[in-house]
Design a protein around this motif. Structure first.
Motif, PDB file in Angstrom:
ATOM      1  N   GLY A  98      -4.061   2.912   4.607  1.00 29.03           N
ATOM      2  CA  GLY A  98      -5.052   1.839   4.610  1.00 29.03           C
ATOM      3  C   GLY A  98      -6.199   2.127   3.656  1.00 29.03           C
ATOM      4  O   GLY A  98      -6.697   1.231   2.951  1.00 29.03           O
ATOM      5  N   GLN A  99      -6.617   3.408   3.606  1.00 27.14           N
ATOM      6  CA  GLN A  99      -7.682   3.795   2.681  1.00 27.14           C
ATOM      7  C   GLN A  99      -7.232   3.645   1.234  1.00 27.14           C
ATOM      8  O   GLN A  99      -7.996   3.204   0.371  1.00 27.14           O
ATOM      9  CB  GLN A  99      -8.094   5.238   2.960  1.00 27.14           C
ATOM     10  N   ALA A 102      -1.027   0.000   9.255  1.00 24.65           N
ATOM     11  CA  ALA A 102      -2.471   0.235   9.315  1.00 24.65           C
ATOM     12  C   ALA A 102      -2.818   1.660   9.743  1.00 24.65           C
ATOM     13  O   ALA A 102      -3.770   2.256   9.238  1.00 24.65           O
ATOM     14  CB  ALA A 102      -3.125  -0.773  10.270  1.00 24.65           C
ATOM     15  N   ASP A 103      -2.057   2.226  10.663  1.00 26.87           N
ATOM     16  CA  ASP A 103      -2.389   3.547  11.197  1.00 26.87           C
ATOM     17  C   ASP A 103      -1.505   4.661  10.630  1.00 26.87           C
ATOM     18  O   ASP A 103      -1.486   5.774  11.163  1.00 26.87           O
ATOM     19  CB  ASP A 103      -2.251   3.532  12.729  1.00 26.87           C
ATOM     20  N   THR A 122      -2.732  -4.379   3.240  1.00 27.54           N
ATOM     21  CA  THR A 122      -1.811  -3.459   3.909  1.00 27.54           C
ATOM     22  C   THR A 122      -1.054  -4.213   4.992  1.00 27.54           C
ATOM     23  O   THR A 122      -1.678  -4.924   5.793  1.00 27.54           O
ATOM     24  CB  THR A 122      -2.577  -2.295   4.564  1.00 27.54           C
TER      25      THR A 122
END
Length: 585
Positions: free
Chosen positions: A507-508, A522-523, A517
């Motif tokens: 995500g970053q 996401a995680d 994304t």
């Protein structure tokens, strides 16, 4: 009598010495080394400058079979379990189904080109259906071609394991033709015979490999006798399994693999001895087969033989490879390269002797045709392996420069190794990089003087550094003592523009480069995404297009990702679609 014996020794030893010396020419001009050995045999033969008249086909087959057994044992001995794990099923498919398909395709063309009956045409296909282990292993291990691991593994295992299938088909067809059989004779009984031979060969190989390990580890012998007993037991395994009705060639390959992956007393000296024996066997095979040939007879069948060779190289093997590898998710580039590295060599010429021994009227046609096909294969394929790998983007650029390292075996089967590094200018350790506590040098030799680390101080260029360490940590030490290397433009395309940590959040990354994304990601970390898309099987060079960027596996071992590259300009194979990739599917 003594004069004739001395002359035979002089000629034989002289030809081997000439072959070894001409290897220098091969390395300089890039010629396939085995082609050079074959050329020396041709030049020494009855049509060459040597004029040696050698026509004992039975002796050539006997000596060639022994040499091939030793070569296959060493091939198995040098094959690691990790290699088998990475490519077992595709390799075995190529070694069985691929050989049968190649036999049928080449046989169909031989039927048209030579006007032979169907069984004899299939015999021609079977003779040239297997790749040559010696040629492939030399090019991949000695020839300086560093290709992607999965492709290398497939080629190594295929070349070592497809000979038994080709030998079985050839012997079966020779027996059918000699017995007056027809194409209808190729029944399920032949398939049952094949399974029986391969089963006995595989089980015999495992048992023989275990016995070799026990003999080496439990019997106290003079150090120089261990290599002798290993080679002797390997040949006993080959002969014993053959007498039981199994495949002796498969047995020695499996036995070598079992022994080579076990803890063996004096394993390093065994490998050095077997390497020398394998070279001697390769030279002997090619020299003898070159002497057996009569090039003046090639002209009569040269057009048909060359046409058959080109069909095998450009159509027959590629089609068989494509059909066999379809279920395994290889890319087009990988499939094309595996098809191209289908070198024919001494095995094909050796099998072509069988029709001569059987007394077939057209026996010389089989031998001459196989010889021409091998020459064409070594000339066309052997000379172009590295350019082809580079063109297909399969060469893995080196991350570090050369390492001057010597490994010394410790007595008593110790789990650590003593390694000696010669430090070079510009290596990380000479630029101040600290040596880890677990790898503190035991001794440093500087200007001929031996000294402890506390007395030597900082490691300097030219020092000989002796370190006790476990084998799995050698790659880490190699990085410290390696000569410097620069990242070239083509290397940047392979490894990417930047380095990412495997645990970086996807995500970053998406936020940094301004693309959305998918919610399910996401995680996840970058490593999680790569492992998911490659189904947990990753290797150096795998690439994944993710939005406008491309993620590249820079360093991986045993499906564990250690370093990831990021390319801001995805390669052509990865530009279309969010998750289209140029690695495995």
């Amino acid at each position: 009598m003594i004069d004739m014996m001395s002359l035979a020794i002089l000629v034989g030893a002289g030809l081997i010495a000439i072959s070894v010396l001409t290897s220098l020419i091969s390395f300089r001009v890039g010629a396939p080394l085995l082609l050079v050995f074959l050329g020396v045999g041709l030049l020494a033969g009855e049509d060459g400058i040597g004029g040696i008249d050698f026509d004992n086909a039975g002796l050539a087959y006997f000596v060639g079979s022994i040499a091939l057994a030793i070569i296959l044992f060493d091939s198995g001995f040098e094959t690691r379990w990790q290699t088998v794990k990475a490519a077992a099923w595709p390799s075995l498919t190529l070694a069985t189904v691929g050989v049968v398909l190649t036999t049928g395709l080449v046989g169909a063309v031989a039927h048209v080109a030579f006007g032979m009956p169907l069984l004899e045409s299939l015999l021609m296909g079977a003779i040239v259906s297997s790749t040559d282990a010696a040629a492939v292993f030399f090019l991949l291990r000695v020839g300086g071609i560093n290709i992607r691991e999965r492709v290398r593994s497939v080629l190594e295992i295929e070349s070592g394991s497809n000979d038994p299938m080709a030998i079985f088909l050839t012997i079966t067809l020779v027996e059918l033709i000699a017995g007056g059989g027809s194409a209808q004779s190729l029944s399920w009984e032949v398939a049952g015979s094949f399974l029986l031979q391969m089963g006995i060969g595989a089980l015999g190989g495992l048992a023989g490999g275990w016995l070799i390990v026990q003999a080496v580890n439990r019997i106290d012998l003079e150090q120089g006798l261990y290599p002798i007993i290993v080679i002797s037991l390997a040949l006993c395994l080959f002969a014993g399994v053959s007498m039981l009705g199994g495949s002796g060639f498969l047995a020695v390959y499996v036995g070598g693999m079992f022994a080579g992956n076990s803890r063996l007393h004096g394993a390093r000296s065994l490998r050095r001895f077997q390497s020398g024996m394998t070279w001697l066997c390769q030279i002997t095979m090619f020299l003898m087969l070159g002497l057996l040939a009569t090039p003046s007879e090639f002209l009569d069948i040269a057009p048909q033989a060359i046409a058959l060779a080109l069909f095998l190289i450009l159509v027959g093997r590629p089609l068989a490879i494509w059909l066999c590898l379809m279920p395994f998710g290889f890319t087009r580039s990988e499939t094309a390269f595996i098809a191209w590295v289908g070198l024919r060599g001494a095995v094909s010429i050796l099998l072509a002797i069988l029709p001569l021994i059987a007394g077939f009227p057209d026996g010389q046609i089989f031998f001459n045709t196989a010889f021409i096909i091998v020459l064409v294969s070594l000339l066309v394929q052997g000379w172009t392996i590295k350019p082809m790998a580079r063109r297909l983007g399969l060469i893995v650029p080196p991350r570090i420069g050369p390492v001057d390292r010597v490994e010394l075996e410790l007595p008593g089967g110790a789990s650590h190794e003593l390694v000696a590094y010669r430090t070079v200018a510009g290596s990380p350790v000479t630029l101040g990089e600290r040596i880890p506590r677990w790898a503190r040098p035991s001794l440093i030799v500087r200007n001929g003087q031996s000294m402890r680390l506390h007395k030597a101080g900082r490691v300097e260029t030219g020092d000989l550094v002796l370190i006790f360490t476990s084998p799995d940590r050698l790659p880490l030490l190699d990085r410290l003592f390696a000569s410097p290397t620069e990242l070239k433009v083509e290397d940047r395309e392979f490894y990417g523009d930047f380095t990412l940590a495997p645990d970086a959040a996807i995500g970053q990354l998406a936020a940094t480069y301004g693309f959305p994304t998918p919610p399910q990601d996401a995680d996840l970390t970058v490593c999680d995404v790569l492992k998911r898309e490659f189904r947990g099987r990753v290797e150096t060079g795998d690439r994944l297009a993710y939005g406008p960027v491309e993620l590249i596996v820079r360093v991986a071992a045993d499906d564990k990702i250690d370093e990831i590259g990021l390319s801001l300009e995805p390669s052509r194979s990865g530009r279309a679609g969010l998750f289209r990739r140029s690695g495995r599917t």
